[in-house]
Scaffold this motif. Structure first.
Motif, mmCIF file in Angstrom:
data_model
loop_
_atom_site.group_PDB
_atom_site.id
_atom_site.type_symbol
_atom_site.label_atom_id
_atom_site.label_comp_id
_atom_site.label_asym_id
_atom_site.label_seq_id
_atom_site.Cartn_x
_atom_site.Cartn_y
_atom_site.Cartn_z
ATOM 1 N N MET A 98 3.051 2.130 1.879
ATOM 2 C CA MET A 98 2.936 1.332 3.098
ATOM 3 C C MET A 98 2.179 0.053 2.797
ATOM 4 S SD MET A 98 1.798 4.399 5.732
ATOM 5 C CE MET A 98 1.869 3.353 7.181
ATOM 6 N N LEU A 99 2.591 -1.020 3.452
ATOM 7 C CA LEU A 99 1.874 -2.285 3.394
ATOM 8 C C LEU A 99 1.531 -2.714 4.819
ATOM 9 C CD1 LEU A 99 3.904 -4.392 0.804
ATOM 10 C CD2 LEU A 99 1.543 -3.603 0.535
ATOM 11 N N TYR A 100 0.275 -3.017 5.037
ATOM 12 C CA TYR A 100 -0.170 -3.574 6.305
ATOM 13 C C TYR A 100 -0.178 -5.087 6.144
ATOM 14 C CZ TYR A 100 -1.888 1.193 7.133
ATOM 15 O OH TYR A 100 -1.985 2.554 7.283
ATOM 16 N N ILE B 241 3.777 -3.312 9.789
ATOM 17 C CA ILE B 241 3.674 -2.347 8.701
ATOM 18 C C ILE B 241 5.043 -2.255 8.057
ATOM 19 C CG2 ILE B 241 3.355 0.080 8.128
ATOM 20 C CD1 ILE B 241 1.223 0.226 10.279
ATOM 21 N N VAL B 242 5.073 -2.413 6.739
ATOM 22 C CA VAL B 242 6.320 -2.341 5.988
ATOM 23 C C VAL B 242 6.232 -1.131 5.069
ATOM 24 C CG1 VAL B 242 7.854 -3.534 4.403
ATOM 25 C CG2 VAL B 242 6.550 -4.847 6.069
ATOM 26 N N ALA C 196 12.338 -5.317 4.525
ATOM 27 C CA ALA C 196 11.331 -6.365 4.395
ATOM 28 C C ALA C 196 10.322 -6.093 3.289
ATOM 29 C CB ALA C 196 10.588 -6.540 5.726
ATOM 30 N N TYR C 197 10.442 -4.964 2.608
ATOM 31 C CA TYR C 197 9.491 -4.636 1.534
ATOM 32 C C TYR C 197 9.651 -5.653 0.406
ATOM 33 C CZ TYR C 197 6.657 -1.515 -1.390
ATOM 34 O OH TYR C 197 5.658 -0.965 -2.168
ATOM 35 N N LEU D 115 -2.222 -9.011 3.005
ATOM 36 C CA LEU D 115 -1.594 -7.722 2.772
ATOM 37 C C LEU D 115 -2.623 -6.705 2.294
ATOM 38 C CD1 LEU D 115 1.643 -8.735 0.808
ATOM 39 C CD2 LEU D 115 1.471 -8.179 3.243
ATOM 40 N N SER D 116 -2.445 -5.458 2.711
ATOM 41 C CA SER D 116 -3.276 -4.361 2.223
ATOM 42 C C SER D 116 -2.437 -3.096 2.172
ATOM 43 C CB SER D 116 -4.485 -4.141 3.124
ATOM 44 O OG SER D 116 -5.219 -2.989 2.708
#
Length: 262
Positions: A106-108, A85-86, A92-93, A215-216
């Protein structure tokens, strides 16, 4: 990410009535989400509306279950298919998403997540009709295959038709002898990352996880809600330096992606 930090990010993301824009204002004012929830009502109302401040004082529905599910999902990572999770502000985003109007909190991420923190080279979004002509589907696959072989990462949305052909073409170009050298393709999905939609693309999703990235922005368990798919198109456009549209109707989501790219 420590459990208390993950818990606070999820709480902020799940609080009803507090969208990405208000959440970004709160983070700018107070720092990490833990600090947001340490604020009193008066301080919160300086940044968000009274209704939003009131909502932030309550535990959002399903928060505990979401935290347990997310912790379990992260624990399922292995050496070949990683899970992470970012969050907004993380090193790392993806830099491209910081330039869009509404970057997600948030990115999964599922798959070759190491590429999140390392440049993967230029990327091209390939989008188009869910019901293309046979020629259109072939065009999408061949464009993606040859451009992937030339070093581009192909970004699309895992939908039927052009999206699936684009992901498949990119994967066909992967050198199986040295798959770790680059990121073949990125699929941005409109459901929770623990779901595959459409079901016909289950095998394709597994291939993408091995040689690319899924990614989600949606919490685990999120079903395929119609409104989420046009919304995720901003991420497809933001992750790529260019967008190729293959066979799209005038009112299609593909042209939404094109407008966002422009």
């Amino acid at each position: 990410m420590p459990d208390d930090e993950l818990s606070a990010w999820l709480r902020l993301a799940l609080t009803p009535g507090v969208g990405n824009d208000a959440a970004r204002r709160l983070l700018a004012a107070f720092g990490l989400p833990q600090a947001v929830f340490e604020q009193g009502s008066a301080a919160l109302r300086q940044v968000v509306s009274p209704a939003q401040a009131s909502a932030l004082a309550q535990d959002p529905p399903g928060w505990a279950d979401a935290l347990a599910r997310t912790t379990d999902w992260l624990a399922g990572a292995d050496a070949s298919v990683q899970r992470s999770i970012v969050t907004l502000g993380d090193a790392a985003y993806p830099a491209g998403l910081l330039a869009i109007e509404d970057p997600p909190l948030m990115l999964y991420a599922l798959g070759q997540t190491r590429w999140l923190s390392a440049p993967a080279g230029p990327a091209l979004a390939v989008v188009g009709s869910r019901n293309p002509t046979p020629q259109g589907e072939q065009n999408a696959r061949q464009f993606a295959r040859h451009l992937s072989a030339a070093g581009l990462t192909i970004v699309s949305g895992l939908a039927l038709g052009v999206d699936g052909a684009a992901h498949d073409g990119a994967l066909l170009a992967v050198d199986e002898a040295a798959p770790a050298q680059r990121l073949a393709t990125v699929a941005v999905i409109g459901t929770g990352i623990d779901r595959v939609y459409p079901r016909q693309h289950r095998a394709l999703a597994h291939r993408i996880a091995r040689h690319g990235l899924i990614l989600s922005e949606y919490p685990l368990g999120t079903p395929p809600l119609a409104g989420n798919f046009p919304k995720r198109n901003r991420l497809i456009a933001g992750l790529a330096q260019g967008t190729l549209v293959v066979e799209a109707a005038l009112q299609s989501g593909s042209l939404i992606t094109a407008r966002m790219a422009a």
